[in-house]
Design a protein around this motif. Structure first.
Motif, PDB file in Angstrom:
ATOM      1  N   UNK A 313       0.657  -1.316   0.269  1.00 21.20           N
ATOM      2  CA  UNK A 313       0.279  -0.082   0.146  1.00 21.20           C
ATOM      3  C   UNK A 313       1.186   1.376  -0.352  1.00 21.20           C
ATOM      4  N   UNK A 314      -0.168   1.947  -0.366  1.00 24.92           N
ATOM      5  CA  UNK A 314       1.225   3.203  -0.594  1.00 24.92           C
ATOM      6  C   UNK A 314      -0.062   5.103  -0.889  1.00 24.92           C
ATOM      7  N   UNK A 315       0.882   5.709  -0.258  1.00 26.43           N
ATOM      8  CA  UNK A 315      -0.410   6.860   0.188  1.00 26.43           C
ATOM      9  C   UNK A 315      -0.285   7.578  -1.452  1.00 26.43           C
ATOM     10  N   UNK A 316      -1.416   7.052  -1.925  1.00 30.60           N
ATOM     11  CA  UNK A 316      -1.392   7.501  -3.771  1.00 30.60           C
ATOM     12  C   UNK A 316      -1.496   9.384  -3.768  1.00 30.60           C
ATOM     13  N   UNK A 317      -0.503  10.343  -3.171  1.00 31.47           N
ATOM     14  CA  UNK A 317      -0.308  11.324  -3.570  1.00 31.47           C
ATOM     15  C   UNK A 317      -1.518  12.351  -3.941  1.00 31.47           C
ATOM     16  N   UNK A 318      -2.598  12.355  -4.733  1.00 33.02           N
ATOM     17  CA  UNK A 318      -3.494  12.986  -5.224  1.00 33.02           C
ATOM     18  C   UNK A 318      -5.056  13.593  -3.993  1.00 33.02           C
ATOM     19  N   UNK A 319      -4.945  12.663  -3.183  1.00 35.82           N
ATOM     20  CA  UNK A 319      -5.890  12.963  -1.772  1.00 35.82           C
ATOM     21  C   UNK A 319      -5.189  13.098  -0.709  1.00 35.82           C
ATOM     22  N   UNK A 320      -5.710  13.314   0.139  1.00 35.65           N
ATOM     23  CA  UNK A 320      -6.576  13.168   1.901  1.00 35.65           C
ATOM     24  C   UNK A 320      -6.413  11.625   2.545  1.00 35.65           C
ATOM     25  N   UNK A 321      -5.944  11.021   2.256  1.00 38.74           N
ATOM     26  CA  UNK A 321      -6.134   9.589   3.100  1.00 38.74           C
ATOM     27  C   UNK A 321      -6.425   8.517   1.853  1.00 38.74           C
ATOM     28  N   UNK A 322      -5.756   8.985   0.325  1.00 41.92           N
ATOM     29  CA  UNK A 322      -6.066   7.909  -0.614  1.00 41.92           C
ATOM     30  C   UNK A 322      -5.180   6.753  -0.749  1.00 41.92           C
ATOM     31  N   UNK A 323      -5.458   5.758  -0.504  1.00 41.26           N
ATOM     32  CA  UNK A 323      -4.429   5.124  -0.756  1.00 41.26           C
ATOM     33  C   UNK A 323      -4.584   4.168  -2.193  1.00 41.26           C
ATOM     34  N   UNK A 324      -3.300   3.854  -2.977  1.00 46.38           N
ATOM     35  CA  UNK A 324      -3.257   2.653  -3.540  1.00 46.38           C
ATOM     36  C   UNK A 324      -2.755   1.561  -3.398  1.00 46.38           C
TER      37      UNK A 324
END
Ligand SMILES: O=C(O)C(=O)C[C@]1(C(=O)O)C=C[C@@H](O)C=C1
Length: 363
Positions: A313-324
């Motif tokens: 899992x990594x933070x998506x960097x496009x929105x708070x609390x969104x993960x990829x």
């Protein structure tokens, strides 16, 4: 005691005769590769000469056929070099790797492409990506995970902003040595240089053998080796390539805490690799932020009996609390069972990016 069947002289004559045959056969093989190159250049504009799926098949076949006395890996390494030379005849392949010279990533690049590839050191992982994207090199080699230390986040993050695809993987057993300049004595070592990951991989050994020495983190193992070349009271933790490159002596060999310590590297490029028969696929999946999202993502894998080999899992960097999620699994995207699973995942996810299907590392 049994007498040798042939004298030394006779055996050497036999070896000479066999070498003549090997020489003729390798030349014939190289001429075939040249014809393959002509066919590729004729039929495809912007022809791609390097074919990872074919190379994997050639190496696997050789390993299966081999009956000794050389072991199958050794035999495959010899064929790896023959193919590397054949490919260089077709088109010299340029490979960027995470440098500097002497790093494990360079060792991985040469293990994968063979010694005939032209390998170019880059200062950072995103520079490797950029060189391939710009077309300055054909392929890139970057580390992605270590069996002791886990995932290399820089590499995963670079994939999020890149259109490059994964064309292969290579797994390297990582052996660390304690290296010193030739005149340095063990009792004089007061400082040890290395990359933070290597310190972590050798922590127990260092605590037991050099508890007093200052540990100085540097940007790579090769850089550590370069520094100790001129410091008689210092040692470096690095691998064989760095030891050879800087002419250092080994105070202690294989000091990693775990004997199975290995790092997986990815080959990045611009091509989609066809099925080789034993493949892996890597995906990045962005999920909607809702309860049960992860379960919904995993369920199709389970139902289609697809073997997941990694989930990060990594933070998506496009929105708070969104993960990829970064997912690796066994199988090729063109296999019907995998294609069906991917279709279902696509319906459930906010976004799916297939980073590539590629042959499972052979060597
Ligand atoms: O089969 C091909 O396409 C070739 O170009 C020949 C060959 C080889 O030497 O076997 C060389 C380079 C390719 O990467 C794969 C295989």
């Amino acid at each position: 005691m049994t007498e040798p069947t042939l004298s030394l002289e006779a055996l050497r004559q036999r070896i000479d005769a066999l070498d003549n045959d090997i020489l003729r056969l390798i030349s014939e093989r190289a001429a075939c590769a040249q014809q393959v190159a002509e066919i590729k250049a004729e039929h495809e504009p912007g022809a791609v000469f390097y074919r990872p799926e074919r190379e994997a098949q050639v190496l696997r076949r050789i390993m299966e056929l081999n009956q000794g006395p050389l072991d199958s890996e050794e035999m495959a390494r010899l064929f790896r070099e023959i193919m590397s030379a054949c490919l260089a005849l077709e088109q010299p392949v340029k490979v960027a790797y995470l440098g500097p010279e002497g790093t494990f990533t360079q060792q991985a690049a040469l293990k994968h492409f063979g010694e005939s590839a032209i390998s170019l050191p880059m200062a950072a992982i995103d520079e490797v990506f950029r060189e391939v994207e710009a077309g300055a090199v054909n392929y890139g080699v970057v580390p992605v995970e270590n069996s002791t230390e886990g995932v290399i986040n820089h590499t995963l993050d670079s994939f999020m902003d890149s259109g490059l695809r994964i064309c292969g993987e290579v797994v390297l057993r990582i052996h660390h040595h304690l290296l010193v300049a030739e005149t340095t004595r063990r009792d004089k070592v007061s400082r040890i240089y290395s990359h933070p990951q290597s310190f972590a991989q050798c922590r127990k050994w260092l605590d037991a053998h050099f508890p007093q020495a200052e540990r100085v983190p540097v940007s790579s193992n090769a850089e550590a080796a370069r520094l100790v070349k001129t410091e008689w009271h210092s040692a470096a933790i690095a691998g064989d390539m760095a030891a050879k490159l800087y002419g250092l002596a080994k105070l202690a060999e294989k000091i990693e805490d775990r004997p199975d310590n290995s790092t997986r590297f990815l080959i990045i490029g611009n091509q989609d690799v066809p099925i080789s028969g034993e493949d892996k696929t890597s995906l990045v999946v962005a999920m909607r932020n809702q309860p049960g999202a992860l379960h919904g993502l995993l369920e199709p894998f389970h139902r289609h009996q697809i073997d997941m080999t990694r989930l990060e899992t990594r933070p998506s960097r496009t929105g708070v609390w969104n993960y990829v999620f970064f997912i690796d699994f066994k199988g090729h995207r063109e296999e019907p069972r995998v294609a069906a699973m991917l279709e279902e995942v696509q319906l459930r996810a906010a976004e799916v990016k297939v980073l590539g299907s590629y042959p499972v590392g052979v060597l």
